[in-house]
Design an enzyme around this catalytic site. Structure first.
Site, PDB file in Angstrom:
ATOM      1  N   GLY A 698      36.672  35.414 -49.920  1.00 17.96           N
ATOM      2  CA  GLY A 698      36.549  36.856 -49.794  1.00 17.96           C
ATOM      3  C   GLY A 698      37.401  37.344 -48.649  1.00 17.96           C
ATOM      4  O   GLY A 698      38.236  36.608 -48.098  1.00 17.96           O
ATOM      5  N   ALA A 699      37.171  38.602 -48.273  1.00 17.41           N
ATOM      6  CA  ALA A 699      37.995  39.201 -47.231  1.00 17.41           C
ATOM      7  C   ALA A 699      37.798  38.514 -45.887  1.00 17.41           C
ATOM      8  O   ALA A 699      38.704  38.489 -45.052  1.00 17.41           O
ATOM      9  CB  ALA A 699      37.673  40.688 -47.115  1.00 17.41           C
ATOM     10  N   GLY A 701      37.053  35.252 -45.386  1.00 16.24           N
ATOM     11  CA  GLY A 701      37.453  33.856 -45.341  1.00 16.24           C
ATOM     12  C   GLY A 701      37.046  33.106 -46.596  1.00 16.24           C
ATOM     13  O   GLY A 701      36.734  33.704 -47.622  1.00 16.24           O
ATOM     14  N   VAL A 703      34.778  29.800 -48.534  1.00 14.87           N
ATOM     15  CA  VAL A 703      33.541  29.032 -48.493  1.00 14.87           C
ATOM     16  C   VAL A 703      33.807  27.665 -49.129  1.00 14.87           C
ATOM     17  O   VAL A 703      34.352  27.589 -50.238  1.00 14.87           O
ATOM     18  CB  VAL A 703      32.401  29.754 -49.235  1.00 14.87           C
ATOM     19  CG1 VAL A 703      31.120  28.920 -49.166  1.00 14.87           C
ATOM     20  CG2 VAL A 703      32.165  31.137 -48.647  1.00 14.87           C
ATOM     21  N   LYS A 717      31.162  28.485 -44.471  1.00 22.02           N
ATOM     22  CA  LYS A 717      32.026  29.664 -44.504  1.00 22.02           C
ATOM     23  C   LYS A 717      32.949  29.593 -43.296  1.00 22.02           C
ATOM     24  O   LYS A 717      32.498  29.640 -42.151  1.00 22.02           O
ATOM     25  CB  LYS A 717      31.196  30.950 -44.457  1.00 22.02           C
ATOM     26  CG  LYS A 717      32.058  32.225 -44.517  1.00 22.02           C
ATOM     27  CD  LYS A 717      31.286  33.457 -44.113  1.00 22.02           C
ATOM     28  CE  LYS A 717      30.250  33.833 -45.147  1.00 22.02           C
ATOM     29  NZ  LYS A 717      29.597  35.141 -44.805  1.00 22.02           N
ATOM     30  N   ASP A 820      24.796  45.372 -47.783  1.00 17.40           N
ATOM     31  CA  ASP A 820      25.743  44.882 -48.797  1.00 17.40           C
ATOM     32  C   ASP A 820      25.002  44.092 -49.865  1.00 17.40           C
ATOM     33  O   ASP A 820      25.396  42.986 -50.231  1.00 17.40           O
ATOM     34  CB  ASP A 820      26.832  44.030 -48.143  1.00 17.40           C
ATOM     35  CG  ASP A 820      28.042  43.831 -49.067  1.00 17.40           C
ATOM     36  OD1 ASP A 820      28.186  44.609 -50.034  1.00 17.40           O
ATOM     37  OD2 ASP A 820      28.833  42.902 -48.835  1.00 17.40           O
TER      38      ASP A 820
END
Length: 1011
Positions: A698-699, A701, A703, A717, A820
């Site tokens: 994702g934005a 980093g 996983v 992560k 979120d």
């Protein structure tokens, strides 16, 4: 003949052995037993005591009969409230010809209301509040000719109002508060002119205008229409309601101003317009309401000044919180003989408080926080001896605390945070017997803390930090048996920490940092068994660290830095599970205990030159080392190196000392380490960073899935670290790494993903979680494995996630909003049990502020609540909207954003498709039809969570309960009725200005309607 006699004897014996008592019971009794046979109930229920051997039911518990002198009195009243009943509505009760009052409230009647309920022809009062009724409201209720009270509140009824309701001829009380009614508020309710109380609050109605026809209800005394998705202006015709005592239109989307026609309502006692979009100011015409006693127009967009004419009324309560009012509070409000509540927090008011405030009125609650008031605190606030709460947070009050407050025996909560108050406190204030919260933080108070504080037996939180108090911390503080939090940092206290402090058995936080305290850490500190945070940094403490500190099993935060502590680090400290440890800048020596002798803890021990870095051996004494040196050149080299180190160290210390002193959190986030016992090292983690191991990105980093040598599997992560270097600032903005560590490091819940540990050396940031084999809900639901998620599995996932969010909102102190929530942040273990994850955007709810303004919209498109996107204001209701979208995903199998929706999102598509085509075109076609009822129920819950008006959305605790009931796990106590408890608003904060920091108790949502 003998045979005949034997037969008679045999019949007699049978009659004696098996009598027929039911034949002697009245018809009313038979009907009651028939009704009982349809219900389930425990042995403790009053129905268990209904004895069929009695000739009449009039002696049975909860049964009342007529006082007629006839041989067979008739049942007239049946009170089966709180009787632990479950099952369908017992229609045989309608066979009771004289039954006029039926009360089945607070049970678990779990069916729809039968259309044949109009057979109860004699009913005058029908109370079914707080049950599990579902389905639509039958129009046949209007066929009961004499019914005057109909209470269907706090159930799960859906649909709209039947047209037949316009025919009610005698109805006086009608309540459907807190159901799932999803029609509109109809005009024809205005035809029921006999109504005195109309309560429709908190239903997910289709947005509509406030019906002007309700102005025909000339006998109405109460209108409770909170959270009904109403918009538009308040009709002028409401000025016809001459008998109206209480008007509550809070938590809607009304606009405009309060109509001047309301000024003609001479009987009105209360107006509440909390949480609308009213613009303009308060009309002077309100002053014509000569009997007005309570005015609540909070959470609107009202501006201008407070009319002096309004304050001339004999108001008992004035609540103007969270608007845009300017100017001053008129002096004449102090003339009211009835005023007990004044709440104007979160406005732009200025000037000084009326000098005579409290002299003539029994003031009880005052909250003027977050304004621009200045001047001194009025001296007579407690003149009538009834003041309980005085909240003045974040203003510019100056001068001293009035001496009269030291004699205010009724005072319970005093909060003066962030003002310019100074001087010595009245000595009596410290020892007030009912005081539970004393918050004086961030002022200029001086003087000593007297031993008389021992009189404050009910004190649970004491915060005097960031002042100029001096002298000893009194020994009497150990008498405060209820004290849970003590914040006295950043003062000038001297002397030793009193030994009596170990008597505070309820203490969870002890913060005495940045004072001039000396002497040892008190003996017996292990008695503080509930201690969670201990901060004694930046003092002059000496002696060793007590080994008994290792028995503080719940200790989570320990900062003893910048003292003069000596000796070694006790091995017993290895028993603690610390999320923060700082022993830097002391005079500790010897070995670092094995549990902490790792690179990840290196910054926890800075400035202790006698500590060994090598965990395999002990340190050599410096003098012994010098005596053992044989070569003078080596001795000279050591002296040179020591001088260089000394110069560099002094320079570094001088540059960083002030910033370090101001940091409650210590040197850096790198002190956050392990949160669970680990069987692996950081090196083993880093060696597994291969592209083949990436399971998500994702934005922030990537996983990685990491299989460890001990057989354990974890998810790591690895966050991207910006290369841009910033200058040191006193209050650095927290990045996602810090937020997630602070949140998950403290959370323990089966439906919250576990953070095992974290690593941060500046160039690399990693978060290590438990591994969830089935990945995210979003990937499974919208991927090739969707077939694995049958309806029952999806319902269980929804319930798991709801319970995790409910924990964040209701059980964390302070509450946490995730910000979120989406299907990709709900992870699934091997058994498809769900856990909430990814707290990079999470935020502590600002206590008492209700919601907080963000600088930008954060979250994921399709899940963001409408009010958040438009206003950047966020609270727990934003999470509930996002979770509602997840529920709709589970029910429909569709993504929140889909090209098939056109310009709409999933929420709008579901609403539109339901209206036009019905439920069959909305739900996932793969579902087993046998679960259609459950699916409909969960769909209704999702729609309720995604209501446009935030106040119309239930709290997360309520959502979890509704899902449990849908899954057949319901039962127990249902939600309390806030109307009966005197609170009308959907989410009111007890202190409008509670701004407790991280880890401090917050009292919020104490009057939560949905809780």
């Amino acid at each position: 003949m003998i045979r005949f006699i034997l037969v008679l004897l045999l019949l007699l014996l049978i009659l004696l052995r098996f009598p027929c008592p039911l034949h002697s019971l009245t018809q009313d009794g038979l009907s009651l037993l028939e009704a009982r046979s349809l219900l389930s109930y425990p042995s403790s229920s009053p129905l268990s005591s209904w004895n069929p051997l009695d000739p009449t039911p009039c002696s049975w518990p909860r049964v009342s009969c007529s006082s007629s002198s006839s041989a067979s009195p008739l049942v007239t009243s049946l009170d089966l409230s709180n009787a632990d009943l479950s099952g369908p509505f017992p229609l045989p009760l309608c066979h009771l010809p004289s039954l006029s009052s039926l009360d089945l409230s607070n049970n678990s009647i779990n069916s729809s209301l039968p259309s044949g309920i109009d057979a109860c022809r004699a009913l005058v009062s029908l109370n079914l509040t707080e049950n599990l009724l579902s389905g639509s409201i039958p129009g046949s209720l209007a066929n009961i000719p004499g019914i005057r009270l109909l209470d269907l509140s706090y159930n799960s009824l859906s649909g709209g109002f039947p047209d037949e309701f316009a025919r009610f001829a005698s109805l006086e009380f009608f309540s459907v508060v807190s159901n799932f009614l999803n029609g509109t508020v109809p005009d024809f309710l205005g035809n029921i002119t006999s109504l005195r109380h109309l309560q429709l609050a908190y239903n997910p109605f289709v947005p509509s205008k406030l019906p002007a026809k309700l102005g025909n209800l000339t006998n109405v005394e109460e209108l409770w229409l909170s959270g009904c998705a109403l918009f538009g202006e308040i009709p002028d015709r409401f000025g016809n309601l001459k008998k109206l005592l209480s008007l509550d239109l809070s938590s809607n989307s009304l606009t405009g101003v309060i109509p001047a026609s309301l000024a003609g309502l001479s009987s009105i006692y209360q107006i509440e317009l909390f949480g609308n979009s009213l613009h303009g100011g308060l009309p002077v015409e309100l002053a014509n309401l000569t009997t007005l006693r309570r005015l609540d127009v909070s959470r609107n967009q009202l501006s201008g000044s407070i009319p002096p004419e309004l304050c001339e009324l004999q108001l008992s309560s004035l609540n103007l919180m969270e608007n845009r009012f300017e100017g001053t509070i008129p002096e004449n409000i102090a003339n009211s003989r009835n005023l007990y509540e004044l709440k104007v927090y979160n406005n732009s008011l200025t000037g000084s408080l009326p000098s005579n405030l409290g002299s003539n009125s029994p003031l009880c609650y005052i909250d003027v926080s977050f304004n621009h008031f200045y001047g001194e605190i009025p001296p007579n606030l407690c003149a009538k001896g009834s003041l309980e709460e005085l909240i003045l947070i974040s203003n510019r009050f100056s001068g001293i605390i009035p001496p009269s407050l030291g004699d205010c025996q009724s005072l319970i909560r005093l909060r003066l945070t962030n003002n310019q108050l100074s001087g010595i406190l009245p000595e009596g204030l410290w020892g007030l017997p009912h005081l539970s919260l004393l918050d004086l933080r961030e002022n200029f108070f001086s003087g000593n803390m007297p031993d008389g504080i021992r009189g404050a037996k009910n004190l649970s939180r004491l915060d005097v930090s960031h002042n100029m108090f001096s002298g000893d911390v009194p020994d009497g503080i150990g008498s405060l048996s209820s004290l849970a939090e003590l914040f006295a940092g950043t003062n000038n206290f001297t002397g030793q920490i009193p030994g009596s402090i170990v008597d505070l058995g309820m203490l969870s936080t002890l913060d005495l940092h940045e004072n001039e305290l000396s002497g040892p850490i008190p003996e017996g500190i292990s008695a503080l068994s509930k201690l969670n945070e201990l901060n004694l940094a930046n003092n002059r403490l000496s002696g060793g660290i007590p080994p008994e500190m290792g028995s503080l099993t719940v200790l989570n935060y320990l900062d003893l830095s910048m003292n003069f502590l000596t000796e070694g680090i006790p091995l017993q400290l290895q028993n603690l599970r610390l999320s923060f440890l700082n022993l830097s800048y002391n005079q500790l020596s010897g070995d670092i205990p094995e549990a902490y002798a790792k690179d990840m803890y290196s910054n926890s021990f800075l400035g202790n030159l006698g500590l060994c870095r090598d965990q395999t051996g002990s340190c050599s004494n410096t003098s012994e080392g010098r005596r053992g040196l044989k070569y003078s050149w080596l001795l000279s080299l050591i002296f040179v190196l020591a001088a260089v180190v000394l110069v560099v160290g002094i320079t570094w210390f001088y540059c960083n000392y002030q910033n370090f002193k101001k940091s409650n959190r210590g040197i850096a986030i790198s002190k956050w380490r392990s949160f669970h016992k680990l069987g692996f090292s950081g090196l083993e983690i880093t060696e597994s960073f291969k592209e083949d191991n990436v399971i998500g990105s994702g934005a922030s980093g990537k996983v990685y899935k990491v299989e460890l040598s001990n057989g354990e599997v974890v998810a790591v992560k690895k966050l991207q670290v910006s290369q841009k270097k910033y200058a040191a600032v006193p209050e650095p903005v927290k990045d996602g790494f810090q937020v997630e560590v602070e949140m998950l490091g403290k959370i323990r819940h089966k439906n919250i993903v576990r953070l095992l540990c974290c690593f941060n050396n500046g160039d690399c940031k990693m978060l290590v979680y438990e591994y969830m084999p089935n990945g995210s809900l979003g990937d499974v639901l919208h991927g090739s494995k969707a077939s694995a998620l049958d309806w029952q599995t999806r319902l269980r996932i929804a319930l798991d996630a709801a319970e995790g969010l409910s924990y964040l909102h209701h059980d964390c102190v302070p509450p946490i909003i995730h910000r979120d929530i989406k299907s990709n942040n709900i992870l699934l273990d091997g058994e498809y049990c769900a856990k909430v994850a990814d707290f990079g955007l999470a935020k502590i709810i600002g206590a008492g502020k209700g919601d907080e303004s963000m600088s930008m919209v954060s979250g994921s498109y399709g899940y963001i609540a409408p009010e958040y996107a438009y206003t950047l204001r966020v609270n727990e209701k934003s999470d509930i909207y996002s979770f509602g979208v997840v529920i709709l995903e589970l029910v429909t199998g569709r993504k929140p954003i889909d090209p098939a929706f056109g310009e709409n999102d999933l929420v709008k598509w579901v609403q539109t498709t339901l209206d036009q085509k019905g439920m069959e075109q909305v739900i996932d076609p793969s579902f087993d039809p046998a679960f259609k009822g459950e699916i409909r129920r969960v769909l209704e819950i999702g729609l309720l969570c995604t209501q446009t008006a935030p106040a119309s959305r239930p709290a997360m605790r309520k959502v979890a309960k509704l899902l449990a009931e849908a899954a057949g796990r319901g039962g127990g106590n249902r939600s309390r009725n806030p109307k009966k408890e005197g609170k009308l608003t959907p989410y009111m904060y007890e202190d409008g200005a509670d701004d407790a920091g991280l880890g401090q108790s917050v009292h919020v949502a104490e009057a939560e309607n949905w809780s």
